[in-house]
Design an enzyme around this catalytic site. Structure first.
Site, short mmCIF file in Angstrom:
data_model
loop_
_atom_site.label_atom_id
_atom_site.label_comp_id
_atom_site.label_asym_id
_atom_site.label_seq_id
_atom_site.Cartn_x
_atom_site.Cartn_y
_atom_site.Cartn_z
N GLU A 95 0.83 -1.20 0.00
CA GLU A 95 0.00 0.00 0.00
C GLU A 95 0.87 1.25 0.00
O GLU A 95 1.95 1.27 0.58
CB GLU A 95 -0.92 0.01 1.23
CG GLU A 95 -2.02 -1.03 1.10
CD GLU A 95 -3.00 -1.00 2.27
OE1 GLU A 95 -4.19 -1.10 2.02
OE2 GLU A 95 -2.55 -0.89 3.42
N CYS A 113 3.31 8.70 0.83
CA CYS A 113 3.84 7.78 1.83
C CYS A 113 4.12 6.45 1.14
O CYS A 113 3.21 5.79 0.63
CB CYS A 113 2.83 7.63 2.94
SG CYS A 113 3.47 6.61 4.24
N CYS A 120 6.92 -6.32 7.33
CA CYS A 120 8.01 -5.70 8.09
C CYS A 120 8.47 -6.69 9.14
O CYS A 120 7.67 -7.43 9.72
CB CYS A 120 7.52 -4.42 8.78
SG CYS A 120 8.83 -3.51 9.63
N CYS A 124 6.99 -4.03 15.85
CA CYS A 124 6.70 -3.07 16.92
C CYS A 124 5.32 -3.40 17.50
O CYS A 124 4.40 -3.76 16.76
CB CYS A 124 6.76 -1.64 16.41
SG CYS A 124 8.43 -1.22 15.83
N CYS A 127 2.02 -1.79 15.99
CA CYS A 127 1.95 -1.57 14.54
C CYS A 127 1.31 -2.75 13.81
O CYS A 127 1.70 -3.89 14.00
CB CYS A 127 3.36 -1.33 13.99
SG CYS A 127 3.38 -1.03 12.22
N GLY A 169 7.12 -1.47 6.00
CA GLY A 169 8.53 -1.86 5.97
C GLY A 169 9.46 -0.92 6.70
O GLY A 169 9.09 0.19 7.08
N GLU A 170 10.66 -1.38 6.92
CA GLU A 170 11.71 -0.61 7.60
C GLU A 170 12.78 -0.29 6.55
O GLU A 170 13.52 -1.19 6.10
CB GLU A 170 12.26 -1.46 8.76
CG GLU A 170 13.59 -1.00 9.34
CD GLU A 170 13.63 0.49 9.70
OE1 GLU A 170 12.72 0.99 10.38
OE2 GLU A 170 14.59 1.15 9.29
N SER A 201 12.05 7.35 7.62
CA SER A 201 11.69 7.07 9.01
C SER A 201 12.19 5.68 9.37
O SER A 201 11.96 4.71 8.65
CB SER A 201 10.17 7.14 9.16
OG SER A 201 9.80 6.80 10.49
N SER A 224 12.00 6.60 14.98
CA SER A 224 10.85 6.11 15.75
C SER A 224 11.34 5.74 17.14
O SER A 224 11.76 4.61 17.38
CB SER A 224 10.24 4.89 15.05
OG SER A 224 9.62 5.29 13.86
N LEU A 225 11.25 6.70 18.07
CA LEU A 225 11.81 6.49 19.40
C LEU A 225 10.78 5.80 20.31
O LEU A 225 11.02 4.72 20.84
CB LEU A 225 12.25 7.83 19.97
CG LEU A 225 13.04 7.79 21.27
CD1 LEU A 225 14.33 6.99 21.11
CD2 LEU A 225 13.34 9.21 21.76
N ASN A 300 -3.10 5.22 16.46
CA ASN A 300 -4.25 4.83 15.66
C ASN A 300 -4.63 3.44 16.09
O ASN A 300 -3.90 2.49 15.86
CB ASN A 300 -3.90 4.86 14.18
CG ASN A 300 -3.72 6.27 13.69
OD1 ASN A 300 -4.61 7.09 13.84
ND2 ASN A 300 -2.56 6.56 13.16
N CYS A 343 -1.84 7.06 9.47
CA CYS A 343 -0.38 6.93 9.32
C CYS A 343 0.35 5.70 9.84
O CYS A 343 0.05 5.15 10.87
CB CYS A 343 0.28 8.12 9.98
SG CYS A 343 2.03 8.17 9.67
N1 SAH Z 1 9.67 1.32 9.81
C1 SAH Z 1 9.70 2.76 9.83
C2 SAH Z 1 8.54 3.39 9.09
C3 SAH Z 1 7.23 3.01 9.72
S1 SAH Z 1 5.87 3.92 9.82
C4 SAH Z 1 9.70 3.25 11.25
O1 SAH Z 1 9.39 2.48 12.14
O2 SAH Z 1 10.05 4.41 11.48
C5 SAH Z 1 5.98 5.51 10.37
C6 SAH Z 1 5.59 5.76 11.83
O3 SAH Z 1 4.27 5.30 12.18
C7 SAH Z 1 6.55 5.08 12.77
O4 SAH Z 1 7.02 6.01 13.70
C8 SAH Z 1 5.67 4.03 13.41
O5 SAH Z 1 6.15 3.66 14.68
C9 SAH Z 1 4.35 4.76 13.47
N2 SAH Z 1 3.22 3.89 13.79
C10 SAH Z 1 3.15 2.55 13.66
N3 SAH Z 1 1.96 2.11 14.11
C11 SAH Z 1 1.27 3.18 14.54
C12 SAH Z 1 -0.03 3.36 15.10
N4 SAH Z 1 -0.85 2.34 15.31
N5 SAH Z 1 -0.43 4.61 15.41
C13 SAH Z 1 0.38 5.66 15.19
N6 SAH Z 1 1.61 5.54 14.65
C14 SAH Z 1 2.06 4.32 14.34
#
Ligand code: SAH
Length: 366
Positions: A95, A113, A120, A124, A127, A169-170, A201, A224-225, A300, A343
């Site tokens: 997507e 995006c 992935c 996390c 996610c 994906g990462e 990201s 993504s901290l 989300n 997002c």
């Molecule tokens: N793999 C990359 C890109 C992922 S998506 C990364 O982790 O940075 C971009 C952002 O969306 C990341 O910061 C991810 O942690 C965040 N994200 C993932 N799931 C989410 C959710 N349910 N609600 C809000 N943000 C989320």
């Protein structure tokens, strides 16, 4: 697949295209023309490349192809956000999301995006994409192809958009293809995007992050901290067990930034988990001495995600604690939630489960 014997030019850099053209015994400058037609005009059919001689077009059509993801479905949200379900040559699905934004100063912005992997591996805890596991890496051509499909759909092949590598994906787990895609996107003979209009990201795959620091093409960096202690991040972002917060922030301190550039720290907000005042104060301390800003992402929510979104008041209070202590902070608005395109979170059925014939869900929080 009938096309598999031909060479796919979609992921070729200009120099590689020159070799192909030279291989046909033709002058290398034709490569620039082909590159332009692919990336600036969004053309994937050699017959349409009218600047080329008929013979060259025929040679190309016989030996090469320009693989382009096909739009299996697109859904438009009330706020204009459009989610695309794209099919790849091997039947895998990804997507991508287009997010138009009307800005207060009148200048509209459009953000794409883009995904870098099918699924992935990072898993996390909050996610949806992570729940799919990893299927495979995308090629440079498939990453660039998403941009081409969206640019054509929004009629912005002139490059009036920004890109965030925040889809499925990462990106640093698919380093070579991602960097190659960025080189193609930024090549002045193609779209000629400025790297400043691209944000990568990452959860912080450290060796790859160190490598990124040495690249000639340097996108904006978002980390993504999501947590302020090793224990908490170990649970939320499992790769932290390998590359911990402390090491990650050290790498961020060393990351080469030009004047006025800053690293964005993304912080997903989970009710009663990491949204307390003491978390905010700890975050301020952690970021001391780093040229950074914080982007808060209220969760989300989705079925299967065992966390809740905090109230707006909680988010505001957290943001206030940061800003009162001199940390620049923004709260990411959720876009396209009505089509589950908010997002960060995209999930497609895996090809193994294709029988359901349906995408499971999609969310990309912007
Ligand atoms: N793999 C990359 C890109 C992922 S998506 C990364 O982790 O940075 C971009 C952002 O969306 C990341 O910061 C991810 O942690 C965040 N994200 C993932 N799931 C989410 C959710 N349910 N609600 C809000 N943000 C989320």
């Amino acid at each position: 697949m009938e096309t598999s014997t031909t060479i796919d030019l979609a992921g070729f850099e200009l120099a590689e295209l020159e070799d192909v053209v030279a291989g046909f015994g033709r002058p290398r400058f034709h490569a620039r023309q082909i590159f332009q037609w692919i990336h600036r005009r969004g053309v994937s059919d050699f017959a349409a490349m009218s600047v080329l001689s008929r013979e060259l077009r025929a040679d190309l059509a016989a030996a090469c192809r320009i693989e382009t993801p096909t739009v299996l479905r697109s859904e438009r949200s009330e706020d204009g956000t459009t989610k695309f379900l794209l099919g790849l040559a091997d039947g895998k699905r990804i997507e991508s999301v287009g997010i138009p934004e009307a800005r207060i100063n009148g200048s509209d912005r459009l953000t794409f995006c883009i995904s870098t992997q099918v699924g992935c591996a990072m898993n996390c805890a909050f996610c949806l994409t992570g729940k799919m596991g990893i299927d495979r890496n995308l090629s440079a051509g498939e990453i660039v192809g998403q941009v081409r499909v969206l640019a054509r759909s929004f009629q912005v092949l002139d490059g009036r958009f920004t890109i965030v590598l925040m889809g499925m994906g990462e990106p640093l787990h698919n380093y070579d293809a991602t960097m190659k895609a960025l080189r193609i996107l930024c090549d002045e003979h193609g779209l000629g995007l400025s790297p400043r209009r691209i944000t990568l990201s990452t959860v912080g795959v450290l060796p790859a992050l160190e490598r990124l620091a040495t690249e000639p093409i340097m996108p904006n960096l978002a980390i993504s901290l999501h947590a302020t202690t090793e224990e908490q991040r170990d649970l939320l972002v499992p790769i932290n067990r390998k590359y911990g917060v402390e090491e990650l922030l050290e790498a961020c301190r060393r990351f080469p930034l030009k004047r006025r550039e800053r690293i964005t720290f993304e912080y997903v907000m989970l009710k009663d988990v990491n949204d307390r005042p003491e978390d905010a104060r700890r975050l301020v301390r952690l970021l001391t001495g780093i040229k950074g800003k914080v982007n808060l992402l209220p969760l989300n929510e989705a079925a299967g995600i065992p966390f809740e979104r905090p109230s707006d008041e909680r988010v505001d209070r957290f943001a206030r604690i940061l800003s009162e202590r001199g940390v620049t902070v923004s709260v990411r608005k959720s876009r396209g939630r009505d089509i589950r395109a908010a997002c960060g979170q995209l999930i497609t059925e895996s090809s193994r489960r294709k029988s359901s014939g349906q995408m499971l869900a999609g969310l990309i929080a912007t």
